[in-house]
Design an enzyme around this catalytic site. Structure first.
Site, mmCIF file in Angstrom:
data_model
loop_
_atom_site.group_PDB
_atom_site.id
_atom_site.type_symbol
_atom_site.label_atom_id
_atom_site.label_comp_id
_atom_site.label_asym_id
_atom_site.label_seq_id
_atom_site.Cartn_x
_atom_site.Cartn_y
_atom_site.Cartn_z
ATOM 1 N N ASN A 97 0.833 -1.208 0.000
ATOM 2 C CA ASN A 97 0.000 0.000 0.000
ATOM 3 C C ASN A 97 0.866 1.256 0.000
ATOM 4 O O ASN A 97 1.937 1.301 0.605
ATOM 5 C CB ASN A 97 -1.028 0.003 1.145
ATOM 6 C CG ASN A 97 -0.453 -0.184 2.527
ATOM 7 O OD1 ASN A 97 0.547 -0.872 2.701
ATOM 8 N ND2 ASN A 97 -1.077 0.428 3.512
ATOM 9 N N GLU B 244 0.617 5.525 0.487
ATOM 10 C CA GLU B 244 -0.184 6.674 0.937
ATOM 11 C C GLU B 244 0.645 7.925 0.703
ATOM 12 O O GLU B 244 1.871 7.878 0.773
ATOM 13 C CB GLU B 244 -0.508 6.528 2.423
ATOM 14 C CG GLU B 244 -1.331 5.290 2.738
ATOM 15 C CD GLU B 244 -1.441 5.007 4.234
ATOM 16 O OE1 GLU B 244 -0.825 5.761 5.046
ATOM 17 O OE2 GLU B 244 -2.116 4.033 4.584
ATOM 18 N N HIS C 127 -3.986 0.638 -2.875
ATOM 19 C CA HIS C 127 -4.065 -0.556 -2.029
ATOM 20 C C HIS C 127 -3.072 -1.607 -2.528
ATOM 21 O O HIS C 127 -2.737 -1.658 -3.721
ATOM 22 C CB HIS C 127 -5.484 -1.115 -2.039
ATOM 23 C CG HIS C 127 -6.450 -0.265 -1.267
ATOM 24 N ND1 HIS C 127 -7.482 -0.785 -0.523
ATOM 25 C CD2 HIS C 127 -6.515 1.078 -1.122
ATOM 26 C CE1 HIS C 127 -8.151 0.214 0.048
ATOM 27 N NE2 HIS C 127 -7.584 1.353 -0.301
ATOM 28 N N GLU D 161 -3.357 -4.689 -3.116
ATOM 29 C CA GLU D 161 -3.896 -5.577 -4.159
ATOM 30 C C GLU D 161 -3.892 -4.865 -5.510
ATOM 31 O O GLU D 161 -3.646 -5.476 -6.552
ATOM 32 C CB GLU D 161 -5.322 -6.004 -3.793
ATOM 33 C CG GLU D 161 -5.436 -6.809 -2.490
ATOM 34 C CD GLU D 161 -5.582 -5.941 -1.236
ATOM 35 O OE1 GLU D 161 -5.092 -4.798 -1.209
ATOM 36 O OE2 GLU D 161 -6.201 -6.433 -0.277
ATOM 37 N N CYS E 39 -10.299 -5.308 1.262
ATOM 38 C CA CYS E 39 -11.468 -4.446 1.467
ATOM 39 C C CYS E 39 -12.429 -4.582 0.281
ATOM 40 O O CYS E 39 -12.085 -5.166 -0.759
ATOM 41 C CB CYS E 39 -11.016 -2.995 1.607
ATOM 42 S SG CYS E 39 -10.542 -2.241 0.048
ATOM 43 N N CYS F 35 -11.059 -3.352 -3.096
ATOM 44 C CA CYS F 35 -10.151 -4.289 -3.776
ATOM 45 C C CYS F 35 -10.906 -5.477 -4.361
ATOM 46 O O CYS F 35 -10.590 -5.928 -5.463
ATOM 47 C CB CYS F 35 -9.068 -4.787 -2.830
ATOM 48 S SG CYS F 35 -7.846 -3.515 -2.487
HETATM 49 N N1 THU Z 1 -5.359 -1.303 2.475
HETATM 50 C C1 THU Z 1 -4.912 -2.139 1.485
HETATM 51 O O1 THU Z 1 -3.800 -1.949 0.965
HETATM 52 N N2 THU Z 1 -5.713 -3.162 1.073
HETATM 53 C C2 THU Z 1 -6.943 -3.408 1.617
HETATM 54 O O2 THU Z 1 -7.757 -4.070 0.997
HETATM 55 C C3 THU Z 1 -7.252 -2.809 2.917
HETATM 56 C C4 THU Z 1 -6.646 -1.450 3.108
HETATM 57 C C5 THU Z 1 -4.521 -0.156 2.854
HETATM 58 C C6 THU Z 1 -5.060 1.160 2.368
HETATM 59 C C7 THU Z 1 -4.462 2.122 3.372
HETATM 60 O O3 THU Z 1 -3.158 2.438 2.940
HETATM 61 C C8 THU Z 1 -4.373 1.318 4.654
HETATM 62 O O4 THU Z 1 -4.438 -0.068 4.257
HETATM 63 C C9 THU Z 1 -5.486 1.590 5.647
HETATM 64 O O5 THU Z 1 -6.708 1.416 5.071
HETATM 65 ZN ZN ZN Z 2 -8.375 -2.611 -0.619
#
Ligand code: THU
Ligand code: ZN
Length: 311
Positions: free
Chosen positions: A77, A79, A90, A92, A117, A120
């Site tokens: 991930n 940010e 994300h 994925e 989530c 994704c």
């Molecule tokens: N996150 C993912 O990378 N994949 C998911 O399916 C769940 C959430 C990341 C997004 C963000 O950077 C952090 O987790 C908190 O949501």
């Molecule tokens: Zn996600």
């Protein structure tokens, strides 16, 4: 004997990059005692988690996927401080964008550190055969098992709801018609002195190739974005749309995926966007907002193509 195998295959393994070639994957599986490359995936997740860039949440998500080619792709991930949360990538999505950039044809299975989530689960629908892709969540502990995406998203909305059968999906070959591409707006691309001209040309070429490979069947606005660092390295990413629109990965996000996947650490000094002329879906304002926050000194050139079937 059996017990020893489990201990070995769940041991942590280090990663040297974001793509593992099939021979290396096979060797790593053998050395770790995993019965198959698929069984190796969960043991790569902790190393993937160490590669995230999550300064806002400090919540690391690592994903590793096995493609039809036998290659393993890593996703983490991302940010971006100073930007709205919807600029985040994300793990994925990173994984799929990374696989698409490598020309992967399909995904067999994915191991991920935490449960995917809804966004994704939806984004993954863009890959043909998505319901059958299997996912293992390492946070489920030692008894974690691969389960199909359809068990996570039983009644999906996806490409078949909007597209004809023959339209290529994500990870299938795309060769979008870009027709003619005039010089960048304002002619900036040719106005920079010295080495900058060289990098502008390479940025344009890379962004153009990324636009040709983009998955934009819903808007017909294929786009590609490329960034260049102070050392003259160029990283490009292709726009990847989602049938549900909002989970789409912008070309700007995809270029960040390419940069992180290539180990890029330098500051971005220049960028190029290739998108359709009079695009009903444009990334120019997003690109400017993104650059203003992440690389305020970077110069952006925008190239607007006119597909040959548009007169
Ligand atoms: N996150 C993912 O990378 N994949 C998911 O399916 C769940 C959430 C990341 C997004 C963000 O950077 C952090 O987790 C908190 O949501
Ligand atoms: Zn996600």
């Amino acid at each position: 004997m059996g017990e020893e195998k489990v201990t070995k295959s769940t041991a942590e393994i280090s990663l040297s990059g974001f793509v593992i070639e099939p021979e290396d994957a096979e060797r790593m599986a053998r050395e770790s005692g995993a019965a198959t490359v698929e069984d190796l995936l969960p043991s790569l997740v902790p190393a993937a988690m160490r590669l995230v860039r999550a300064p806002i949440s400090r919540f690391p998500v690592g994903a590793v996927g096995l493609g039809f080619s036998g290659r393993i792709y890593v996703g983490v991930n991302l940010e971006f401080e100073g930007l709205p949360l919807n600029h985040s990538v994300h793990a994925e999505q990173f994984l799929i964008s990374n696989a698409a950039a490598a020309g992967e044809a399909g995904m067999r299975c994915i191991a991920v550190s935490s449960v995917p989530c809804g966004h994704c689960r939806q984004f993954l629908q863009e890959v043909r055969g998505a319901p059958e892709i299997r996912i293992l969540v390492t946070a489920d502990g030692p008894n974690a098992a691969f389960r199909t995406i359809s068990s996570l998203l039983p009644r999906p909305f996806g490409p078949p709801d909007l597209l004809h059968k023959g339209v290529p999906l994500l990870l299938e070959i795309h060769d979008n018609d870009l027709g003619a591409i005039p010089e960048a707006n304002g002619g900036d691309a040719t106005c920079n002195g010295g080495g900058a001209v060289g990098i502008d040309r390479r940025l344009r070429t890379a962004a153009e190739a990324a636009a040709r490979a983009a998955h934009a069947p819903y808007s017909a606005c294929a786009a590609g974005f490329a960034v260049g660092d102070g050392k003259g390295r160029v990283y490009a990413g292709s726009y990847a749309e989602s049938a549900a629109y909002n989970p789409s990965l912008s070309p700007v996000q995809a270029a960040m995926v390419a940069m992180v996947a290539a180990g890029g650490e330098e500051e971005v000094v220049a960028a190029a966007l290739v998108e359709k002329d009079k695009a009903v879906v444009s990334h120019e304002s997003t690109a400017r907002i993104f650059l203003a926050a992440v690389a305020p000194g970077a110069h952006l050139s925008v190239y607007r193509y006119r597909p040959s079937d548009v007169v």
